[in-house]
Design a protein around this motif. Structure first.
Motif, mmCIF file in Angstrom:
data_model
loop_
_atom_site.group_PDB
_atom_site.id
_atom_site.type_symbol
_atom_site.label_atom_id
_atom_site.label_comp_id
_atom_site.label_asym_id
_atom_site.label_seq_id
_atom_site.Cartn_x
_atom_site.Cartn_y
_atom_site.Cartn_z
ATOM 1 N N LYS A 1 0.836 -1.205 0.000
ATOM 2 C CA LYS A 1 0.000 0.000 0.000
ATOM 3 C C LYS A 1 0.868 1.250 0.000
ATOM 4 C CE LYS A 1 -4.082 -1.894 2.324
ATOM 5 N NZ LYS A 1 -4.891 -1.871 3.570
ATOM 6 N N ASP A 2 1.929 1.240 0.802
ATOM 7 C CA ASP A 2 2.832 2.401 0.834
ATOM 8 C C ASP A 2 3.458 2.633 -0.524
ATOM 9 O OD1 ASP A 2 2.246 2.726 3.482
ATOM 10 O OD2 ASP A 2 4.076 1.759 4.223
ATOM 11 N N ARG A 3 3.861 1.569 -1.196
ATOM 12 C CA ARG A 3 4.505 1.729 -2.492
ATOM 13 C C ARG A 3 3.513 2.181 -3.559
ATOM 14 N NH1 ARG A 3 7.559 -1.091 0.596
ATOM 15 N NH2 ARG A 3 9.765 -1.437 0.178
ATOM 16 N N LEU A 4 2.304 1.708 -3.480
ATOM 17 C CA LEU A 4 1.303 2.151 -4.450
ATOM 18 C C LEU A 4 0.926 3.612 -4.229
ATOM 19 C CD1 LEU A 4 -0.992 -1.003 -4.628
ATOM 20 C CD2 LEU A 4 0.630 -0.185 -6.333
ATOM 21 N N ARG A 5 0.978 4.071 -3.004
ATOM 22 C CA ARG A 5 0.767 5.504 -2.762
ATOM 23 C C ARG A 5 1.900 6.313 -3.391
ATOM 24 N NH1 ARG A 5 -0.423 3.602 2.588
ATOM 25 N NH2 ARG A 5 -2.684 3.477 2.924
ATOM 26 N N LEU A 6 3.115 5.780 -3.350
ATOM 27 C CA LEU A 6 4.225 6.464 -4.012
ATOM 28 C C LEU A 6 4.008 6.515 -5.519
ATOM 29 C CD1 LEU A 6 7.335 5.044 -2.094
ATOM 30 C CD2 LEU A 6 6.284 7.299 -1.868
ATOM 31 N N VAL A 7 3.452 5.445 -6.080
ATOM 32 C CA VAL A 7 3.127 5.453 -7.511
ATOM 33 C C VAL A 7 2.143 6.570 -7.812
ATOM 34 C CG1 VAL A 7 2.016 4.148 -9.352
ATOM 35 C CG2 VAL A 7 3.602 3.008 -7.814
ATOM 36 N N GLN A 8 1.098 6.653 -7.002
ATOM 37 C CA GLN A 8 0.074 7.666 -7.236
ATOM 38 C C GLN A 8 0.644 9.076 -7.114
ATOM 39 O OE1 GLN A 8 -3.219 7.482 -4.505
ATOM 40 N NE2 GLN A 8 -4.546 8.711 -5.814
ATOM 41 N N ARG A 9 1.436 9.311 -6.060
ATOM 42 C CA ARG A 9 2.001 10.651 -5.870
ATOM 43 C C ARG A 9 3.006 10.986 -6.963
ATOM 44 N NH1 ARG A 9 2.978 9.289 0.447
ATOM 45 N NH2 ARG A 9 0.817 9.561 1.166
ATOM 46 N N GLY A 10 3.820 9.989 -7.346
ATOM 47 C CA GLY A 10 4.804 10.252 -8.387
ATOM 48 C C GLY A 10 4.151 10.600 -9.715
ATOM 49 N N ALA A 11 3.145 9.827 -10.111
ATOM 50 C CA ALA A 11 2.451 10.123 -11.362
ATOM 51 C C ALA A 11 1.702 11.440 -11.277
ATOM 52 C CB ALA A 11 1.490 8.979 -11.698
ATOM 53 N N ARG A 12 1.053 11.677 -10.136
ATOM 54 C CA ARG A 12 0.309 12.936 -9.981
ATOM 55 C C ARG A 12 1.239 14.141 -10.069
ATOM 56 N NH1 ARG A 12 -1.438 13.455 -4.162
ATOM 57 N NH2 ARG A 12 0.769 14.025 -4.077
ATOM 58 N N ASP A 13 2.377 14.087 -9.371
ATOM 59 C CA ASP A 13 3.305 15.214 -9.398
ATOM 60 C C ASP A 13 3.915 15.400 -10.782
ATOM 61 O OD1 ASP A 13 2.739 15.501 -6.748
ATOM 62 O OD2 ASP A 13 4.584 14.556 -6.028
ATOM 63 N N HIS A 14 4.246 14.285 -11.449
ATOM 64 C CA HIS A 14 4.880 14.361 -12.761
ATOM 65 C C HIS A 14 3.945 15.023 -13.777
ATOM 66 C CE1 HIS A 14 7.236 13.169 -16.254
ATOM 67 N NE2 HIS A 14 6.126 12.684 -16.775
ATOM 68 N N PHE A 15 2.753 14.457 -13.924
ATOM 69 C CA PHE A 15 1.833 14.993 -14.919
ATOM 70 C C PHE A 15 1.236 16.319 -14.464
ATOM 71 C CE2 PHE A 15 1.702 10.356 -15.715
ATOM 72 C CZ PHE A 15 2.272 10.387 -16.981
#
Length: 626
Positions: A534-548
């Motif tokens: 769950k922690d890693r998937l939150r990092l995926v979400q934040r990384g994609a959100r910040d990038h785009f």
């Protein structure tokens, strides 16, 4: 080919500097910062090649032979316990990274002497990693490492039951390539093939190395068998090498001996398929950033120039810019399609991940309980523990690999929704499982159920006492003594039955205790794995959100600036209009010159394989992307 990549990198770096100067002069510090990051990635590309394999297969010596230096400790009784990275530096040095002493603190980095490295990274000098070393780094002035190549000597995976299997698997997502090393003493084992399948699903570039060919005369037979295995699993190149011959050839400067060692083909593979492809990916990303920045810088310049030169078209142009700006506002909002897709995709992925890990571990639990019910778990508890650890590790690793595939697919789907031309996708290391099972206690021990002779006699005597007394009292009515043949016979029969009942009760208690141990262990693993994923998937979400999100902000700023300049030009004074037109035309000419200098990189499917959408394989249990 390497020279061509180097020349292309230098050319792109020069264009990035020119475009950055134009962005700064235009007041677009955000675009200048984007180009600065692209330049850093381009000029210092770290290209990681992780070397994996079972214990004592020749991984460390392989790296030493590649760099022609004793970078990694090698000995008959030395096993690597800490991941060791070998990279380039003008002066040789060695560093270790230690775990923080306090929770929440940053790891500390310490320089050590090169000849002391064995005491820090090997099982002999650091048994069980008692010094809490996270990683080690060796820097050497070697030409093969100058282009950014980093060779990572990983601890032996030790099969699917080993904790190192999970730790090594966690590093694959961040690696540009993987080398699976196995010696020529035997064909691939099932754990090696299983690890190879995981590696092929995570890493974009996997190759196999057959080591120690100088020690085994029949190595060509093993090579043929291994090639057959690799053909079944996919198109994986195999290189047969001898590290000892390579080191001897370097010492004697013998080219023929070096060719016999098999290393020239492996080095060519690293330079062409790993360094070449990674540099092409870095160049392609930099070119994409350049084109995007140049386009955005040109929006405001062309808008203002058109407003000055064609005032009759200004209302139409302003209306178009306002419509484009409104669309950019939608991209920034939470209701944007890419934002909704990202949020829904992460929620679905978390739910699927939890179901997947519980389903796999419940199956392991059912198999363990069935095995326990079939016999006495006490005498074979060590074998049951080993089997349980192996099955749990295999299940957890499969879930991590499957979640990694799904998260990459989700990032690519969001990128496609955001922009058809956007190819730089933020890849987050979701399959990183370092520390997932660290907090889980070891599987508890279980009484073997073995009784001493005295205990057996005591149980029998205690059971026979009732039989002797009962029959003795009954026979006493007819004048017989309390202890007589009949009472003794009854005591033996009753004692035998009591002994059997006691043994059955003890077995039942051991089975129930064993099941409880298995359930507690499965529950703890499920809890820890679910939390980490769950922690890693939150990092995926934040990384994609910040990038785009940052890209949407850049586009919004460009359109807002273009709209402002167009409105100002429409209401400006005629006296300064000609002078402003000349200034704008000059800046547009400079921008077009930069655009012409951006090299056109040929499209190659293999180069962009890391960023291409990947279909979920059969190993994902038919739970493909939704």
């Amino acid at each position: 080919m390497q020279d061509q990549h180097a020349n292309g990198t230098q050319q792109i770096a020069g264009v990035i500097r020119d475009a950055g100067d134009l962005a700064v002069s235009a007041g677009r510090t955000d675009l200048a910062a984007r180009l600065s990051q692209a330049g850093e990635r381009l000029t210092d590309p770290a290209i990681r090649v992780i070397v994996v394999g079972e214990f004592k297969q020749g991984k460390s010596k392989l790296i030493n032979a590649l760099v022609n230096a004793p970078a990694c400790p090698v000995d008959d009784d030395v096993a690597t316990t800490v991941p060791t990275t070998v990279g380039y530096a003008a002066e040789p040095s060695a560093w270790v990274t230690e775990k923080p002493a306090a929770a929440g603190a940053a790891p500390s980095r310490r320089r050590i002497e090169l000849d002391e490295l064995t005491n820090w990274v090997s099982e002999r000098g650091n048994p069980g990693n008692e010094r809490d070393i996270l990683s080690a780094e060796v820097l050497l002035p070697r030409e093969i490492l100058r282009g950014g190549l980093q060779l990572v000597d990983s601890p032996g995976v030790g099969g699917l039951e080993s904790a190192n299997f999970l730790a090594t698997l966690s590093a694959l997502s961040s690696a540009h390539a993987v080398l699976l090393v196995s010696d020529a003493s035997q064909e691939y084992t099932e754990p090696e093939l299983q690890f190879l399948r995981h590696a092929m699903r995570i890493s974009p570039n996997v190759a196999a190395v057959l080591a120690k060919t100088d020690l085994y005369p029949d190595w060509r037979t093993i090579e043929q068998i291994d090639r057959a295995h690799l053909t079944e699993d996919g198109d994986v190149p195999l290189f047969s090498v001898s590290s000892d011959l390579r080191l001897l050839a370097a010492e004697l400067q013998d080219r023929a001996l070096n060719d016999e060692s098999g290393f020239p083909a492996l080095v060519a593979h690293l330079r062409r398929e790993v360094l070449g492809r990674a540099e092409s990916i870095h160049q392609r990303g930099a070119v994409h950033d350049l084109m995007s920045v140049v386009d955005q810088l040109g929006i405001s310049l062309h808008a203002e120039l058109n407003a000055l030169q064609h005032p009759e078209d200004t209302p139409r142009m302003i209306a178009e810019l306002e419509a484009a700006k409104a669309k950019a506002d939608e991209f920034r909002g939470r209701s944007a399609r890419w934002q909704v897709t990202l949020s829904d995709g992460i929620a679905d992925l978390v739910a699927d991940m939890e179901h997947d890990v519980r389903d796999r571990l419940r199956k392991v639990q059912r198999e363990a309980e069935q095995a326990i019910d079939e016999g006495d778990p006490g005498p074979i508890w060590d074998q049951i523990r080993e089997w349980l650890e192996q099955r749990v590790t295999a299940a957890v690793s499969e879930t991590f690999v499957w979640t990694d595939e799904r998260s990459r697919w989700l990032a690519e789907e969001v990128a496609e929704l955001f922009s058809k031309d956007e190819s730089e996708i933020p890849i987050v290391d979701v399959s990183d499982i370092g520390g997932v099972l660290d907090p889980v206690d070891d599987i508890a021990g279980l009484d073997a159920g073995q009784l001493s002779a005295g205990e057996k006699i005591y149980i029998g005597v205690r059971g026979s006492y009732g039989g002797v007394l009962m029959v003795g009292l009954a026979t006493g009515l007819i004048g017989m003594a309390l202890i007589n043949p009949l009472s003794l016979l009854a005591g033996v029969l009753v004692g035998r039955r009591a002994y059997r009942e006691d043994m059955g009760n003890r077995l039942s208690r051991r089975q129930q205790e064993a099941k409880m141990i298995v359930r507690r262990y499965i529950d703890e693993v499920t809890f820890q794995v679910g939390k980490q994923l769950k922690d890693r998937l939150r990092l995926v979400q934040r990384g994609a959100r910040d990038h785009f999100g940052s890209l949407a902000e850049e586009l919004h700023s460009s359109l807002s600036d273009a709209l402002l300049k167009a409105r100002q030009a429409a209401s400006g004074f005629t006296a300064t209009r000609d002078q402003r037109v000349q200034q704008l035309q000059k800046r547009i000419d400079e921008l077009e010159r930069v655009r012409r200098e951006i090299p056109a990189l040929p499209e190659h499917a293999a180069v962009s394989a890391r960023f291409a959408p990947r279909a979920v394989t059969a190993g994902s249990r038919d739970r493909g992307p939704r």
